[in-house]
Write an enzyme that holds these catalytic residues in place. Structure first.
Site, PDB file in Angstrom:
ATOM      1  CG  ASP A   1      -1.810   1.197   1.306  1.00 52.26           C
ATOM      2  OD1 ASP A   1      -2.697   1.319   0.442  1.00 52.26           O
ATOM      3  OD2 ASP A   1      -1.621   2.035   2.214  1.00 52.26           O
TER       4      ASP A   1
ATOM      5  CD  GLU B   1      -2.151   2.718  -3.420  1.00 55.91           C
ATOM      6  OE1 GLU B   1      -3.098   3.481  -3.664  1.00 55.91           O
ATOM      7  OE2 GLU B   1      -1.878   2.352  -2.261  1.00 55.91           O
TER       8      GLU B   1
END
Length: 587
Positions: free
Chosen positions: A257, A294
């Site tokens: 993330d 990401e």
């Protein structure tokens, strides 16, 4: 090793496996462990480490720091059966009886990813309930199931990004054994499993790490205090966590993330260290292990090999492709969509991955990104989508694409996504044009935190230009209930037709190498911005699209109509497409 159970062994003659305690806590002068009603001192070792007694699986325990009599959980607890503020429980990673011995793994080179949130994927809201829907995913044709974060978080339902127990599985979902059953069952259906992990921040409730040592450092990112990734022990804490998921839970990939929020000035970036150790583990296990980043940086350094100075990550999310498709289909050009929505933009992202690759970003107010070397980078290294949890859930009311774009354009989006040179990812329910919204939801037990969360989201959405009057309070249980997929929709006529389209497109992509070819140099587009048509050239295939509200002829020479979302009639040098229709043709 940073996790508590540094070694597990059996007591001779008893067959009982025990684990030795070990914890990094340089900020304290004394540590006791309370287990079975008894306290025992841990012994100081080197560099802030403490070691303690052996504990058997199933033992509940907690730490007391210095002279404080408050029992707090283990930073690397494997189970938190009573929540993030309760005692930790010793867990034997080797006790689960795996059935996936024949599983050889899957990489991303021919992948179709399906992103889901366990708590809202089914009304049952558990791993076991999700297992019952794996046959649906296998029949759909996806290859990878990406699960939103499952680590321990305060409250019952949450997106997962407020996690504080990085090594523990959220108990309401089914705990660690429940997750292992899910992975085992997915492998039995031929599905690889990706887990979303969050190393850039910790949640606002239940984070006890600062009591033990400098796990955090001065400064903040979007979500909270910075993680101190320059500290070797903290790096070990993160890397060991990733290796645990891949090794002990048999996962195939991790989605990292918001890695742009990992501020690391070390000679070797933590992502490069992580990718190196994951590659070593893959060689040891004899199956592919994949990292997906990401990143908001639009920088191919993420997927550049380590020996060339990059991070060595296999793939990264590419929001520019989402923005180009979303704006084109929905007409939205506010906020971070402001540079998107035209056919020239679509041409650039389909051939060069990023729109902003050193160019000016109006939303950011400065030049952004770096160019992709198309001679060395392949399209499968970019994970792209029409919808995902962020792009739906971070809207004021959590409305999906079918609520803001016409049915014809939704189908066009499916065709463009699943014939693109990238790794396509679907958001749960997308394959049948689910009508359920997916708003932001939380269940913070602390009233003040609940109030601040709701106020913060209202301010954020108002700044994006949305009408917040219809926004539901994230703490309202209705926000969670609204997000649960309605599986009864699947059999409805309109939904079933969309599902059939997705299955056909995924099958076509699997059957035809040209439609999953990741050579960006081989992709080209013809288009007419005024007439609103485009043609994507994909080897022996042409993907023709009419975005207009009226029938028109699109210039393309093709012999065979393979698939169409509406009326389509191939002629000698063109194809006549009905309003808002896409067609896949073979030359």
């Amino acid at each position: 090793m940073c996790h508590t159970a540094v070694s597990a062994r059996s007591i001779p003659g008893q067959g009982v496996r025990v684990s030795a305690l070990r914890v990094w806590a340089p900020s304290v002068s004394r540590i006791r462990v309370r287990a079975d009603g008894q306290d025992a001192d841990l012994q100081a070792a080197d560099d802030g480490w403490w070691t303690g007694p052996d504990l058997a699986p199933g033992t509940d325990y907690g730490f007391l720091l210095d002279d404080d009599e408050t029992v707090i959980p283990d930073p690397a607890s494997r189970r938190q059966p009573e929540g993030v503020h309760g005692p930790s429980r010793m867990y034997d990673q080797d006790a689960y009886d795996w059935r996936d011995a024949e599983w050889v793994g899957r990489d991303l080179t021919a992948a179709v990813v399906y992103e889901l949130h366990i708590g809202t994927f089914t009304p049952g809201a558990t791993f076991d309930a999700a297992i019952e829907r794996l046959e649906h995913l296998a029949r759909l044709g996806v290859t990878h199931v990406e699960v939103l974060p499952i680590n321990a978080v305060n409250g019952i339902w949450n997106w997962g990004y407020d996690g504080v127990g990085w090594y523990a599985v959220h108990e309401p979902l089914g705990g660690p054994d429940g997750f292992k059953r899910f992975v085992d069952a997915a492998h039995g259906h031929g599905l690889a499993v990706v887990l979303d992990v969050v190393y850039n921040h910790l949640g606002p409730s239940g984070n006890y790490l600062p009591k033990f040592g400098p796990y955090l450092k001065p400064g903040r990112n979007t979500w909270g205090d910075l993680v101190n990734v320059e500290e070797p022990a903290v790096r070990r804490f993160i890397v060991d966590n990733a290796l645990m998921w891949l090794r002990d839970f048999h996962l195939d990939a991790l989605r990292l993330d918001a890695v742009h929020a990992l501020q690391d000035s070390s000679p070797i970036h933590i992502l490069a260290q992580l990718s190196g150790e994951v590659d070593d583990l893959a060689a040891e296990l004899g199956r592919p292990l994949t990292l997906i980043a990401e990143s908001d940086l639009n920088d191919p350094i993420m997927i550049t090999p380590r020996e060339q100075g990059g991070r060595g990550i296999a793939a990264q999310w590419d929001d520019d492709v989402h923005h180009a498709l979303h704006s084109l289909l929905s007409g939205e050009t506010q906020g971070y969509y402001c540079d998107f929505g035209s056919l020239p933009v679509l041409e650039k992202v389909f051939t060069r991955a990023f729109l902003h690759d050193g160019t000016y970003s109006t939303f950011r107010g400065h030049d952004h990104g770096a160019p992709v070397d198309r001679d060395t980078v392949r399209g499968w290294q970019f994970v792209v989508c029409l919808q995902n949890h962020d792009q739906v859930g971070n809207r004021a009311v959590g409305d999906r694409l079918p609520e803001i774009a016409s049915p014809g354009r939704v189908r066009i989006g499916a065709v463009l996504l699943l014939t693109s040179p990238f790794t396509p990812m679907l958001w749960m329910g997308e394959e049948w044009a689910a009508s359920t919204r997916w708003p932001f939801f939380t269940s913070h037990p602390e009233p003040e935190l609940a109030r601040l969360t709701g106020e913060g989201r209202v301010a954020e959405f108002a700044g994006h230009g949305w009408d917040v009057s219809q926004m539901i309070d994230p703490q309202d249980p209705a926000a969670y209930r609204e997000a649960v997929l309605d599986w009864a929709e699947v059999d409805g006529d309109d939904h079933a037709a969309v599902l059939d389209l997705y299955r056909s497109l995924i099958r076509l992509r699997a059957d035809e190498a040209d439609l999953r070819d990741g050579d960006l140099r081989a992709v080209s587009l013809d288009y007419d911005e005024d007439a609103q048509w485009l043609v994507v050239h994909r080897g022996a295939f042409r993907v023709a699209v009419n975005l207009a509200a009226t029938e028109q002829a699109v210039p393309v020479a093709a012999k065979q109509l393979v698939l169409a979302t509406g009326p389509a009639r191939p002629e000698a040098d063109h194809v006549v497409l009905g309003p808002e229709t896409a067609a896949v043709l073979r030359t």
